[in-house]
Design a protein around this motif. Sequence first.
Motif, PDB file in Angstrom:
ATOM      1  N   THR A   1       0.846  -1.190   0.000  1.00 10.39           N
ATOM      2  CA  THR A   1       0.000   0.000   0.000  1.00 10.39           C
ATOM      3  C   THR A   1       0.884   1.244   0.000  1.00 10.39           C
ATOM      4  O   THR A   1       2.056   1.195   0.357  1.00 10.39           O
ATOM      5  CB  THR A   1      -0.938   0.029   1.222  1.00 10.39           C
ATOM      6  OG1 THR A   1      -0.166   0.210   2.424  1.00 10.39           O
ATOM      7  CG2 THR A   1      -1.737  -1.259   1.322  1.00 10.39           C
TER       8      THR A   1
ATOM      9  N   LEU B   1       1.620  -6.381  -6.160  1.00 12.83           N
ATOM     10  CA  LEU B   1       0.293  -5.786  -6.253  1.00 12.83           C
ATOM     11  C   LEU B   1       0.386  -4.421  -5.594  1.00 12.83           C
ATOM     12  O   LEU B   1       0.730  -4.322  -4.409  1.00 12.83           O
ATOM     13  CB  LEU B   1      -0.750  -6.653  -5.551  1.00 12.83           C
ATOM     14  CG  LEU B   1      -0.695  -8.161  -5.831  1.00 12.83           C
ATOM     15  CD1 LEU B   1      -1.803  -8.874  -5.057  1.00 12.83           C
ATOM     16  CD2 LEU B   1      -0.783  -8.451  -7.321  1.00 12.83           C
TER      17      LEU B   1
ATOM     18  N   SER C   1      -1.072  -0.641  -4.443  1.00 11.12           N
ATOM     19  CA  SER C   1      -2.280   0.088  -4.082  1.00 11.12           C
ATOM     20  C   SER C   1      -1.923   1.501  -3.646  1.00 11.12           C
ATOM     21  O   SER C   1      -0.931   1.717  -2.948  1.00 11.12           O
ATOM     22  CB  SER C   1      -3.024  -0.627  -2.954  1.00 11.12           C
ATOM     23  OG  SER C   1      -4.190   0.084  -2.587  1.00 11.12           O
TER      24      SER C   1
ATOM     25  N   THR D   1      -4.755   6.449  -9.496  1.00  7.33           N
ATOM     26  CA  THR D   1      -4.666   5.454 -10.570  1.00  7.33           C
ATOM     27  C   THR D   1      -3.581   5.826 -11.559  1.00  7.33           C
ATOM     28  O   THR D   1      -2.796   4.970 -12.001  1.00  7.33           O
ATOM     29  CB  THR D   1      -6.017   5.329 -11.299  1.00  7.33           C
ATOM     30  OG1 THR D   1      -7.034   4.994 -10.359  1.00  7.33           O
ATOM     31  CG2 THR D   1      -5.953   4.275 -12.390  1.00  7.33           C
TER      32      THR D   1
ATOM     33  N   ASP E   1       0.312  -5.827 -10.812  1.00  5.66           N
ATOM     34  CA  ASP E   1      -1.090  -5.445 -10.976  1.00  5.66           C
ATOM     35  C   ASP E   1      -1.344  -4.274 -10.044  1.00  5.66           C
ATOM     36  O   ASP E   1      -0.712  -4.152  -8.983  1.00  5.66           O
ATOM     37  CB  ASP E   1      -2.030  -6.598 -10.612  1.00  5.66           C
ATOM     38  CG  ASP E   1      -1.967  -7.733 -11.623  1.00  5.66           C
ATOM     39  OD1 ASP E   1      -2.213  -7.468 -12.820  1.00  5.66           O
ATOM     40  OD2 ASP E   1      -1.663  -8.871 -11.218  1.00  5.66           O
TER      41      ASP E   1
ATOM     42  N   TYR F   1      -4.166  -1.779  -7.855  1.00  6.87           N
ATOM     43  CA  TYR F   1      -5.473  -1.764  -7.200  1.00  6.87           C
ATOM     44  C   TYR F   1      -5.673  -0.405  -6.543  1.00  6.87           C
ATOM     45  O   TYR F   1      -5.393  -0.217  -5.353  1.00  6.87           O
ATOM     46  CB  TYR F   1      -5.569  -2.883  -6.155  1.00  6.87           C
ATOM     47  CG  TYR F   1      -5.532  -4.250  -6.767  1.00  6.87           C
ATOM     48  CD1 TYR F   1      -6.697  -4.883  -7.177  1.00  6.87           C
ATOM     49  CD2 TYR F   1      -4.320  -4.899  -6.980  1.00  6.87           C
ATOM     50  CE1 TYR F   1      -6.659  -6.134  -7.775  1.00  6.87           C
ATOM     51  CE2 TYR F   1      -4.277  -6.152  -7.576  1.00  6.87           C
ATOM     52  CZ  TYR F   1      -5.452  -6.762  -7.969  1.00  6.87           C
ATOM     53  OH  TYR F   1      -5.406  -7.999  -8.563  1.00  6.87           O
TER      54      TYR F   1
ATOM     55  N   CYS G   1      -7.029   2.471  -4.476  1.00  8.55           N
ATOM     56  CA  CYS G   1      -7.858   2.364  -3.272  1.00  8.55           C
ATOM     57  C   CYS G   1      -7.473   3.451  -2.297  1.00  8.55           C
ATOM     58  O   CYS G   1      -6.296   3.798  -2.158  1.00  8.55           O
ATOM     59  CB  CYS G   1      -7.652   0.989  -2.621  1.00  8.55           C
ATOM     60  SG  CYS G   1      -8.519   0.769  -1.055  1.00  8.55           S
TER      61      CYS G   1
ATOM     62  N   MET H   1     -11.226  -3.399  -2.299  1.00 10.43           N
ATOM     63  CA  MET H   1      -9.922  -3.728  -2.864  1.00 10.43           C
ATOM     64  C   MET H   1      -9.440  -5.098  -2.412  1.00 10.43           C
ATOM     65  O   MET H   1      -8.937  -5.890  -3.207  1.00 10.43           O
ATOM     66  CB  MET H   1      -8.905  -2.651  -2.478  1.00 10.43           C
ATOM     67  CG  MET H   1      -7.562  -2.796  -3.175  1.00 10.43           C
ATOM     68  SD  MET H   1      -6.350  -3.737  -2.216  1.00 10.43           S
ATOM     69  CE  MET H   1      -5.897  -2.527  -0.988  1.00 10.43           C
TER      70      MET H   1
ATOM     71  N   GLU I   1     -11.196  -7.788  -4.339  1.00  9.29           N
ATOM     72  CA  GLU I   1     -10.673  -7.909  -5.705  1.00  9.29           C
ATOM     73  C   GLU I   1      -9.356  -8.675  -5.721  1.00  9.29           C
ATOM     74  O   GLU I   1      -9.128  -9.537  -6.582  1.00  9.29           O
ATOM     75  CB  GLU I   1     -10.489  -6.518  -6.325  1.00  9.29           C
ATOM     76  CG  GLU I   1     -11.789  -5.806  -6.641  1.00  9.29           C
ATOM     77  CD  GLU I   1     -11.543  -4.438  -7.280  1.00  9.29           C
ATOM     78  OE1 GLU I   1     -10.363  -4.121  -7.564  1.00  9.29           O
ATOM     79  OE2 GLU I   1     -12.521  -3.706  -7.485  1.00  9.29           O
ATOM     80  N   VAL I   2      -8.487  -8.352  -4.780  1.00  8.94           N
ATOM     81  CA  VAL I   2      -7.197  -9.048  -4.706  1.00  8.94           C
ATOM     82  C   VAL I   2      -7.411 -10.540  -4.474  1.00  8.94           C
ATOM     83  O   VAL I   2      -6.813 -11.390  -5.143  1.00  8.94           O
ATOM     84  CB  VAL I   2      -6.323  -8.447  -3.587  1.00  8.94           C
ATOM     85  CG1 VAL I   2      -5.110  -9.337  -3.288  1.00  8.94           C
ATOM     86  CG2 VAL I   2      -5.863  -7.039  -3.960  1.00  8.94           C
TER      87      VAL I   2
ATOM     88  N   GLU J   1      -8.704 -12.414  -7.542  1.00  8.10           N
ATOM     89  CA  GLU J   1      -7.813 -12.495  -8.702  1.00  8.10           C
ATOM     90  C   GLU J   1      -6.496 -13.211  -8.420  1.00  8.10           C
ATOM     91  O   GLU J   1      -5.750 -13.512  -9.351  1.00  8.10           O
ATOM     92  CB  GLU J   1      -7.544 -11.088  -9.238  1.00  8.10           C
ATOM     93  CG  GLU J   1      -8.800 -10.399  -9.746  1.00  8.10           C
ATOM     94  CD  GLU J   1      -8.566  -8.948 -10.144  1.00  8.10           C
ATOM     95  OE1 GLU J   1      -7.380  -8.527 -10.178  1.00  8.10           O
ATOM     96  OE2 GLU J   1      -9.551  -8.232 -10.406  1.00  8.10           O
TER      97      GLU J   1
END
Length: 329
Positions: free
Chosen positions: A49, A71, A73, A77, A95, A97, A99, A110, A113-114, A117
Amino acid sequence: MPRTFPLRMPNLRPNARELAGTLVRRLDATLFPGFNLRRRVAGKTVLITGASMGIGETLAYRLAEAGAHVLLSARSTETLEQVATRIRENGGQVDIYPCDIANLEDCDRMAAEVLAEHPRVDILVNNAGRSIRRPVAHSLDRFHDFERTMQLNYFGAIRLTMALLPRMREQGGAQVINISTLGVQTLPARFSAYLASKGALEMWTQVAGNELSHEGIHFSLVNYPLVRTPMIAPTEIYRYTPALTPAQAVDWICQAIITRQKRVAGLPAYIATGLYMALPKLSESIVNTLFQMTPESRAARGMPPHQPGVPDYRDNVQPLRRRRSRLQR
């Protein structure tokens, strides 16, 4: 007859293995950090994060280069896409995410979604954070300062962790790294809101670790001194204060990943803890003296942020190089 409470037989093997490997992992982190980082994260899924800038961005590059599937976050975006593009250009897996971790509903979205996926999350780094430098006397009509820091630094971090914990338990283990601060040990003035939130996060982290270590879920705290990131930019005095670079800060997180130690901190953290435990009044006097000597930030005084390139010495703070030049003369 007296009521009896049956005791369950504990599973001691995971803790015994962890203790037995402690010294080896410390040597791994010291002697061959690059090799052992790759061995630890290659093929693993790591969620970071606050990954759009500063420590989080630098960590994303480091772990992706070491072979992790990162991943990322953060709220922005656009910025996350830029970071992800650089990682992909270098052959990394990533990827994003977007948030707002401080928004608990968005945090839940979030996390869902993680989990939908990715079959597992091996390492979670709760790096997103907010700092506020303002004395208590100036915060009497600003209770929202305390709400904002708690919302992101504490509630957001543990909300995300708790959402991922069921999967971590199912998969047989994981690591959670929570970013904290040297201030929890040194208790500097003007940071009551920030340190209260980090102190709460530290207590939760340590209790969770005590409960879940036998399931292979390890919790680590990283207690940073100042790090040269946008978080400290609004405070003018920090422009002239020694600080870690983001790359140096990432070294500390990588050490936590390799060693799985409970806390990564510098020597000042342990000295400050010992001083406060042994001589609390002396510790208080030292911090209070520094509080009286140092100026308030422009934000705390209700002034606009400092403009780059525009000299501003109204805080009676001067660059270290100027102090040295006067001494040389």
